[in-house]
Each structure stands twice: as C-alpha cells, then as structure tokens.
Write a protein that holds these residues in place. Structure first.
Motif, PDB file in Angstrom:
ATOM      1  N   LEU A   1       0.825  -1.203   0.000  1.00  0.00           N
ATOM      2  CA  LEU A   1       0.000   0.000   0.000  1.00  0.00           C
ATOM      3  C   LEU A   1       0.860   1.254   0.000  1.00  0.00           C
ATOM      4  O   LEU A   1       0.570   2.231  -0.709  1.00  0.00           O
ATOM      5  CB  LEU A   1      -0.917  -0.006   1.222  1.00  0.00           C
ATOM      6  N   THR A   2       1.918   1.227   0.766  1.00  0.00           N
ATOM      7  CA  THR A   2       2.816   2.376   0.823  1.00  0.00           C
ATOM      8  C   THR A   2       3.504   2.598  -0.516  1.00  0.00           C
ATOM      9  O   THR A   2       3.642   3.740  -0.977  1.00  0.00           O
ATOM     10  CB  THR A   2       3.866   2.180   1.929  1.00  0.00           C
ATOM     11  N   GLU A   3       3.920   1.528  -1.173  1.00  0.00           N
ATOM     12  CA  GLU A   3       4.533   1.644  -2.499  1.00  0.00           C
ATOM     13  C   GLU A   3       3.570   2.279  -3.495  1.00  0.00           C
ATOM     14  O   GLU A   3       3.977   3.085  -4.344  1.00  0.00           O
ATOM     15  CB  GLU A   3       4.953   0.264  -3.000  1.00  0.00           C
ATOM     16  N   LEU A   4       2.296   1.933  -3.384  1.00  0.00           N
ATOM     17  CA  LEU A   4       1.299   2.428  -4.332  1.00  0.00           C
ATOM     18  C   LEU A   4       0.874   3.869  -4.049  1.00  0.00           C
ATOM     19  O   LEU A   4       0.337   4.533  -4.941  1.00  0.00           O
ATOM     20  CB  LEU A   4       0.061   1.521  -4.309  1.00  0.00           C
ATOM     21  N   CYS A   5       1.099   4.337  -2.828  1.00  0.00           N
ATOM     22  CA  CYS A   5       0.595   5.654  -2.435  1.00  0.00           C
ATOM     23  C   CYS A   5       1.689   6.697  -2.209  1.00  0.00           C
ATOM     24  O   CYS A   5       1.365   7.874  -2.002  1.00  0.00           O
ATOM     25  CB  CYS A   5      -0.244   5.532  -1.163  1.00  0.00           C
ATOM     26  N   THR A   6       2.963   6.299  -2.217  1.00  0.00           N
ATOM     27  CA  THR A   6       4.046   7.253  -1.998  1.00  0.00           C
ATOM     28  C   THR A   6       5.012   7.218  -3.180  1.00  0.00           C
ATOM     29  O   THR A   6       4.978   6.310  -4.009  1.00  0.00           O
ATOM     30  CB  THR A   6       4.812   6.958  -0.699  1.00  0.00           C
ATOM     31  N   TYR A   7       5.883   8.222  -3.225  1.00  0.00           N
ATOM     32  CA  TYR A   7       6.856   8.309  -4.316  1.00  0.00           C
ATOM     33  C   TYR A   7       8.038   9.138  -3.832  1.00  0.00           C
ATOM     34  O   TYR A   7       7.856  10.198  -3.221  1.00  0.00           O
ATOM     35  CB  TYR A   7       6.211   8.968  -5.538  1.00  0.00           C
ATOM     36  N   GLN A   8       9.219   8.633  -4.055  1.00  0.00           N
ATOM     37  CA  GLN A   8      10.453   9.318  -3.659  1.00  0.00           C
ATOM     38  C   GLN A   8      10.421   9.705  -2.183  1.00  0.00           C
ATOM     39  O   GLN A   8      10.851  10.788  -1.788  1.00  0.00           O
ATOM     40  CB  GLN A   8      10.683  10.551  -4.549  1.00  0.00           C
ATOM     41  N   GLY A   9       9.889   8.810  -1.360  1.00  0.00           N
ATOM     42  CA  GLY A   9       9.956   8.983   0.079  1.00  0.00           C
ATOM     43  C   GLY A   9       8.849   9.778   0.728  1.00  0.00           C
ATOM     44  O   GLY A   9       8.871   9.991   1.947  1.00  0.00           O
ATOM     45  N   GLY A  10       7.854  10.231  -0.049  1.00  0.00           N
ATOM     46  CA  GLY A  10       6.770  11.021   0.532  1.00  0.00           C
ATOM     47  C   GLY A  10       5.483  10.865  -0.256  1.00  0.00           C
ATOM     48  O   GLY A  10       5.381  10.040  -1.166  1.00  0.00           O
ATOM     49  N   LEU A  11       4.486  11.663   0.099  1.00  0.00           N
ATOM     50  CA  LEU A  11       3.210  11.645  -0.624  1.00  0.00           C
ATOM     51  C   LEU A  11       3.328  12.526  -1.860  1.00  0.00           C
ATOM     52  O   LEU A  11       3.678  13.712  -1.750  1.00  0.00           O
ATOM     53  CB  LEU A  11       2.087  12.167   0.270  1.00  0.00           C
ATOM     54  N   PRO A  12       3.050  11.974  -3.045  1.00  0.00           N
ATOM     55  CA  PRO A  12       3.148  12.783  -4.259  1.00  0.00           C
ATOM     56  C   PRO A  12       1.971  13.737  -4.394  1.00  0.00           C
ATOM     57  O   PRO A  12       0.816  13.342  -4.239  1.00  0.00           O
ATOM     58  CB  PRO A  12       3.132  11.732  -5.383  1.00  0.00           C
ATOM     59  N   GLN A  13       2.260  15.001  -4.656  1.00  0.00           N
ATOM     60  CA  GLN A  13       1.183  15.970  -4.861  1.00  0.00           C
ATOM     61  C   GLN A  13       0.641  15.756  -6.267  1.00  0.00           C
ATOM     62  O   GLN A  13       1.266  16.093  -7.256  1.00  0.00           O
ATOM     63  CB  GLN A  13       1.703  17.397  -4.698  1.00  0.00           C
ATOM     64  N   GLY A  14      -0.532  15.166  -6.344  1.00  0.00           N
ATOM     65  CA  GLY A  14      -1.141  14.811  -7.622  1.00  0.00           C
ATOM     66  C   GLY A  14      -1.797  13.448  -7.573  1.00  0.00           C
ATOM     67  O   GLY A  14      -2.658  13.148  -8.397  1.00  0.00           O
ATOM     68  N   ALA A  15      -1.418  12.618  -6.603  1.00  0.00           N
ATOM     69  CA  ALA A  15      -2.062  11.318  -6.417  1.00  0.00           C
ATOM     70  C   ALA A  15      -3.383  11.511  -5.682  1.00  0.00           C
ATOM     71  O   ALA A  15      -3.452  12.271  -4.713  1.00  0.00           O
ATOM     72  CB  ALA A  15      -1.159  10.378  -5.624  1.00  0.00           C
ATOM     73  N   PRO A  16      -4.468  10.851  -6.101  1.00  0.00           N
ATOM     74  CA  PRO A  16      -5.764  11.038  -5.436  1.00  0.00           C
ATOM     75  C   PRO A  16      -5.776  10.624  -3.976  1.00  0.00           C
ATOM     76  O   PRO A  16      -6.615  11.086  -3.207  1.00  0.00           O
ATOM     77  CB  PRO A  16      -6.720  10.178  -6.276  1.00  0.00           C
ATOM     78  N   THR A  17      -4.855   9.750  -3.567  1.00  0.00           N
ATOM     79  CA  THR A  17      -4.801   9.295  -2.174  1.00  0.00           C
ATOM     80  C   THR A  17      -4.067  10.260  -1.253  1.00  0.00           C
ATOM     81  O   THR A  17      -4.222  10.180  -0.032  1.00  0.00           O
ATOM     82  CB  THR A  17      -4.103   7.928  -2.102  1.00  0.00           C
ATOM     83  N   SER A  18      -3.262  11.149  -1.791  1.00  0.00           N
ATOM     84  CA  SER A  18      -2.373  11.956  -0.946  1.00  0.00           C
ATOM     85  C   SER A  18      -3.100  12.873   0.041  1.00  0.00           C
ATOM     86  O   SER A  18      -2.736  12.899   1.226  1.00  0.00           O
ATOM     87  CB  SER A  18      -1.412  12.766  -1.822  1.00  0.00           C
ATOM     88  N   PRO A  19      -4.116  13.642  -0.384  1.00  0.00           N
ATOM     89  CA  PRO A  19      -4.771  14.525   0.595  1.00  0.00           C
ATOM     90  C   PRO A  19      -5.396  13.769   1.761  1.00  0.00           C
ATOM     91  O   PRO A  19      -5.251  14.173   2.919  1.00  0.00           O
ATOM     92  CB  PRO A  19      -5.835  15.243  -0.251  1.00  0.00           C
ATOM     93  N   ARG A  20      -6.080  12.649   1.475  1.00  0.00           N
ATOM     94  CA  ARG A  20      -6.735  11.886   2.543  1.00  0.00           C
ATOM     95  C   ARG A  20      -5.706  11.263   3.474  1.00  0.00           C
ATOM     96  O   ARG A  20      -5.853  11.287   4.698  1.00  0.00           O
ATOM     97  CB  ARG A  20      -7.586  10.787   1.903  1.00  0.00           C
ATOM     98  N   LEU A  21      -4.648  10.694   2.898  1.00  0.00           N
ATOM     99  CA  LEU A  21      -3.607  10.099   3.723  1.00  0.00           C
ATOM    100  C   LEU A  21      -2.915  11.152   4.579  1.00  0.00           C
ATOM    101  O   LEU A  21      -2.611  10.904   5.752  1.00  0.00           O
ATOM    102  CB  LEU A  21      -2.585   9.365   2.858  1.00  0.00           C
ATOM    103  N   ALA A  22      -2.666  12.330   4.021  1.00  0.00           N
ATOM    104  CA  ALA A  22      -2.025  13.390   4.801  1.00  0.00           C
ATOM    105  C   ALA A  22      -2.877  13.753   6.013  1.00  0.00           C
ATOM    106  O   ALA A  22      -2.350  14.010   7.098  1.00  0.00           O
ATOM    107  CB  ALA A  22      -1.787  14.619   3.931  1.00  0.00           C
ATOM    108  N   ASN A  23      -4.193  13.766   5.839  1.00  0.00           N
ATOM    109  CA  ASN A  23      -5.079  14.067   6.967  1.00  0.00           C
ATOM    110  C   ASN A  23      -5.072  12.948   8.004  1.00  0.00           C
ATOM    111  O   ASN A  23      -5.012  13.189   9.211  1.00  0.00           O
ATOM    112  CB  ASN A  23      -6.507  14.301   6.468  1.00  0.00           C
TER     113      ASN A  23
END
Length: 293
Positions: free
Chosen positions: A137-159
């Motif tokens: 899940l982490t591989e599918l939702c992160t990139y280069q060590g963080g949450l990619p700005q542009g992935a649909p999962t990033s805002p929800r995961l950040a919250n």
C-alpha cells in the motif's frame, strides 16, 4: 478516543495481501504487477512561483482511487481538519475564525512530500494491515519517500497520518484560549482576546510541534498575524465580519460580468466566470446563518 487509539485496541489477525487484493477488486498477481509511474509537470502558484505536480499513470491512478474509496474514505480525520474532507471546504474552515480579535496563519513547507513514506507505512500497519500488505500500500501511495502531490490518495492520507499533529495543535490552542483549524498545509489559529504574549507563545510552540512531527514551517514571509483593524483572511476568504470573498475580488467579478453581458472582451472567459460564480454561490450558501427550527 482518537483514530489510532481505536485501532490499537482492536483484536484479531492482521490483514494480508489476499485480503487487500479482494478489497481492491483485483487478483494478487495484478496487485503485484502495478508499476509506480508518474508524469511530472508544474503549475503556477497563486502567490507566484511554480508548484510541481506528480500525476500517476492511468493504471496506478485507478488503483489509488480504489484505495481511497474502499480503504480510506470511512476513516475519520481530526475534527479540526477542513481540507479534502466530505462536507467541509474553505468556507467551513474560515467560519471558525470570524469576528476574532486576532487571526494567526502559519504554513507548512512542502506538506505532502514531507509526509514520509515510513509514517504512511506505519499508519497502514496500525489500521490492521500486515507488513507485506502495508508495504505494498505504501509503495502504491508514496513516491520518492513522501506523498506525491497529484495522487488522489495523498490529501486523505495526509489528513489521516497527521491525526496526532492535529491533536497536539488543537490541545495547544485550547490551552492558550484559541481556535485551531487546518486546511492542507495552512494552519489557522484565532483568539477571543488580543494578548500579545499568548500569540508569541503559540508561534513558538507550533514550530516545535510541527518540527517534532517531521515538518518545517515556512519562513517569516508566510507568517501572518492580523487584528480587527486589518483585513483578516483565512483560506483566501475575509473573516472580519462573516465570511466572504475579498471586496476587490467581488468588484473585479462584477466588472467582468458587466463586460461579458455587453459582449465585450474581458479579463476572464465565460468558462472561468462559471467557476467564479460557483465559488461565490458556495461561499454564500455555506456562510449563510442557519435557521433554527
């Protein structure tokens, strides 16, 4: 009870890759075969400069949307969070800070990309996934060590990942007699009384808390302390008396509407004006006083 406290109390075996594949509606082979690929581009920031966007390729974006809908949508973020949450908006964020003597705004630097992948993986473990499923899940939702700005999962995961950050900032606000809300990387505090010592104590403590959670605040240029005699803005909306678009913005929109109605050339297109009309209607609707039965 907080979100993470709730999951810590749950019993039973952790969920693995077979269950993850089932919930996402794909086979285990398909889950393993999804490649993490992004297309990078930049867009202009409202305040100047460029923002880097990482757009996932179509297959990755499809599975991210399923993760969002099927795994993350029903989980609760902290009540102070107003960005990217169902039923909340820039208006609900601003409403908490109307008519206050002092409004303080701070901004977290590189919020999404600074939300570390190891924190995301730890979150997935805490909500019940085993090591292999959490890692995938982490591989599918992160990139280069963080949450990619542009992935649909990033805002929800950040919250969700930052429930503790929001809890600590909320407790700090209550201790100092303030109200706290967050909209993505924007931290807003407002005070019922104008006491300079408390404002200074707040700013120092916020810096320590943010640093302890793995983030950094922007420099003094992004720090805003506004009092009643100044225009107080929260997520782009004026909150001195009620919530509304800034007066200069409303004047500009009226002038554009007039020119478009006359068939004249304007600084905004009809399509752009439709977007502004929708925003203005949302502000008026959500900021209107609610009638009691």
């Amino acid at each position: 009870m907080g979100l993470l406290d709730f999951f810590k109390k749950q019993k039973g075996p952790q969920l693995g890759l077979p269950e993850l594949a089932r919930r996402l509606g794909i086979s285990e082979a398909e889950l393993a075969a999804i490649e993490v690929r992004y297309h990078e581009f930049t867009i202009a920031k409202r305040g100047g400069g460029r923002r880097t966007i990482l757009a996932p390729d179509a297959p990755l974006k499809q599975v991210q949307r399923r993760i969002l809908r099927r795994l993350l949508a029903l989980l609760l973020s902290h009540p102070a969070v107003n960005g990217f949450e169902r039923g909340k908006s820039i208006v609900t964020n601003a409403l908490y800070h109307t008519g206050k003597p002092v409004v303080v705004h701070l901004d977290i630097r590189d919020f999404f990309t600074s939300t570390a992948a190891k924190r995301v993986e730890s979150f997935f473990r805490r909500i019940g996934w085993d090591r292999l499923a959490a890692r995938r899940l982490t591989e599918l939702c992160t990139y280069q060590g963080g949450l990619p700005q542009g992935a649909p999962t990033s805002p929800r995961l950040a919250n969700l990942v930052n429930y503790r950050l929001d809890t600590r900032l909320d407790h700090l606000a209550v201790k100092l007699g303030a109200m706290y809300t967050r909209y993505a990387d924007d931290l807003t505090f407002s005070f019922d009384q104008d006491r300079g010592g408390r404002v200074r104590a707040l700013i120092r403590a916020v810096g320590r808390i943010v640093d302890g959670e793995g983030y950094r605040l922007h420099t003094r240029r992004k720090l805003s302390i506004r009092r009643r005699h100044q225009q107080q803005r929260v997520t782009g909306l004026v909150v001195n008396e009620g919530v509304n678009l800034p007066r200069e913005t409303r004047r500009r929109l009226r002038a554009v509407e007039h020119r478009l109605a006359q068939g004249l050339k304007a600084t905004l297109t009809e399509d752009q004006m439709r977007g502004w009309r929708a925003l203005l209607a949302m502000v008026r609707r959500q900021a209107a006083p609610r009638q009691t039965p």
